[in-house]
Design an enzyme around this catalytic site. Structure first.
Site, PDB file in Angstrom:
ATOM      1  N   TYR A   7      -8.601   7.072  10.738  1.00  0.00           N
ATOM      2  CA  TYR A   7      -7.314   6.617  10.210  1.00  0.00           C
ATOM      3  C   TYR A   7      -7.010   7.284   8.882  1.00  0.00           C
ATOM      4  CZ  TYR A   7      -7.833   3.209  13.877  1.00  0.00           C
ATOM      5  OH  TYR A   7      -8.001   2.632  15.111  1.00  0.00           O
TER       6      TYR A   7
ATOM      7  N   TRP B  58       1.415   1.288   4.509  1.00  0.00           N
ATOM      8  CA  TRP B  58       1.760  -0.064   4.049  1.00  0.00           C
ATOM      9  C   TRP B  58       1.122  -1.153   4.923  1.00  0.00           C
ATOM     10  CZ3 TRP B  58       7.474  -0.467   1.987  1.00  0.00           C
ATOM     11  CH2 TRP B  58       7.707   0.571   1.070  1.00  0.00           C
TER      12      TRP B  58
ATOM     13  N   TYR C 187      -6.203   9.579  -4.218  1.00  0.00           N
ATOM     14  CA  TYR C 187      -6.432   8.913  -2.934  1.00  0.00           C
ATOM     15  C   TYR C 187      -5.871   9.753  -1.791  1.00  0.00           C
ATOM     16  CZ  TYR C 187      -5.525   5.746   0.962  1.00  0.00           C
ATOM     17  OH  TYR C 187      -5.438   5.188   2.206  1.00  0.00           O
TER      18      TYR C 187
ATOM     19  N   GLN D  25      -9.358  -5.043   6.955  1.00  0.00           N
ATOM     20  CA  GLN D  25      -8.167  -5.552   7.649  1.00  0.00           C
ATOM     21  C   GLN D  25      -8.035  -4.981   9.055  1.00  0.00           C
ATOM     22  OE1 GLN D  25      -4.550  -6.208   4.743  1.00  0.00           O
ATOM     23  NE2 GLN D  25      -5.498  -4.268   4.241  1.00  0.00           N
TER      24      GLN D  25
ATOM     25  N   THR E 183      -3.289   8.361   6.205  1.00  0.00           N
ATOM     26  CA  THR E 183      -2.256   7.679   5.437  1.00  0.00           C
ATOM     27  C   THR E 183      -1.024   8.544   5.201  1.00  0.00           C
ATOM     28  OG1 THR E 183      -1.800   6.766   3.218  1.00  0.00           O
ATOM     29  CG2 THR E 183      -3.459   8.462   3.358  1.00  0.00           C
TER      30      THR E 183
END
Length: 295
Positions: A98, A149, A124, A11, A100
């Protein structure tokens, strides 16, 4: 300038492959070309390509599956970033990585800042935190962007799932006690390109400092509120018939899953906005723009 981009079919990677083009020669690598589950092969790829910047949105993101697939999650999310950082350090390259909101436990009653104590509550999140720490330990120039999200007009995500379910079912039950900021993959990519320009200038002037920044949309909602927003916009667009009439709010306890989720996924973007002179858009305005492209 040569930019190596991993995970170009994901994505965020798909959007980055486009937004980074004005900055240099982008080598967009898919999994077969830069496999994060093969650290030795990944190292050889970086050595062969010799990039000036490595942008790594690729990750193991199956949150529930990670509970029983710990080794692979840590291989992809911790060991591979360490390899990328080590190679970046050797070549004085920059690594953009990146992470989270799942590095936090979600118990804070306010948006988490970059300096808050981390305490992941699932495998995770543990693997992503280990990746952050591995990068920092190498001493490589790095930028770690924590987001949350994530959704997009393509791929598998909450937006696509809700549109499918709303077309199939009159009634949906969606968790309402987890709060966060839905973040469009394109917003992540465009923001990355913007701040990368500034960082490259800072490196040229020898004033760059590696660090972590939170990157999300502004505002907050629950998964239930997110679902309501999706269905409302879809109805306004009228692009597909929707059976859905009711979206019921339910507690997390009513939707058991293998991996525990933080109840508060909000991230403060104050540091990002101040350092890079940005104003993050609201989650609902970004959602509308994303869905307009799906018409």
């Amino acid at each position: 300038m040569k930019i190596l981009l991993t995970g170009c079919s994901g994505q965020v990677g798909w959007e980055l492959a486009r937004t980074l083009l004005p900055l240099g020669d982008v080598i967009a690598a898919n999994r077969s070309e830069a496999d994060l589950s093969d650290p030795d092969g990944l190292r050889r790829t970086v050595q062969k390509l010799n990039p000036d910047v490595i942008v790594n949105p690729a990750a193991y993101t199956a949150v529930d599956k990670a509970e029983t697939d710990r080794d692979l999650a840590f291989l992809v999310n911790a060991e591979a970033p360490r390899v990328l950082a080590e190679e970046a350090a050797k070549k004085s390259a920059l690594l953009v990585h990146y992470s989270t909101d799942y590095v936090f436990d979600g118990t804070k009653n306010a948006p988490s800042t970059e300096d808050d104590v981390t305490h992941p509550v699932n495998v995770y999140g543990q693997s992503k935190l280990a990746g952050e720490q591995a990068i920092q330990a190498t001493g490589a120039d790095h930028l770690i962007l924590r987001t949350s999200w994530v959704y997009a007009a393509r791929g598998q995500n909450f937006l696509k799932t809700i549109l499918r379910l709303a077309a199939e079912r009159e009634e949906l039950n969606i968790v309402a006690d987890q709060i966060g900021s839905p973040t469009w993959a394109r917003l992540i990519a465009e923001t990355t390109a913007h701040i990368l320009r500034q960082i490259l200038l800072e490196r040229q002037q020898d004033v760059f400092n590696s660090g972590i920044y939170n990157l999300t949309s502004a505002g907050e909602t629950s998964w239930h509120g997110f679902a309501q927003g999706i269905v409302e916009i879809a109805r306004q667009q009228g692009v597909q018939p929707l059976k859905n009439r009711v979206i019921n709010p339910i507690p997390t306890t009513a939707y058991p899953v293998p991996a525990k989720r933080p109840l508060n996924s909000r991230l403060s973007t104050e540091r990002l906005e101040q350092h890079f002179d940005l104003k993050m858009p609201s989650w609902d305005s970004a959602l509308r723009l994303c869905m307009e492209e799906m018409v």
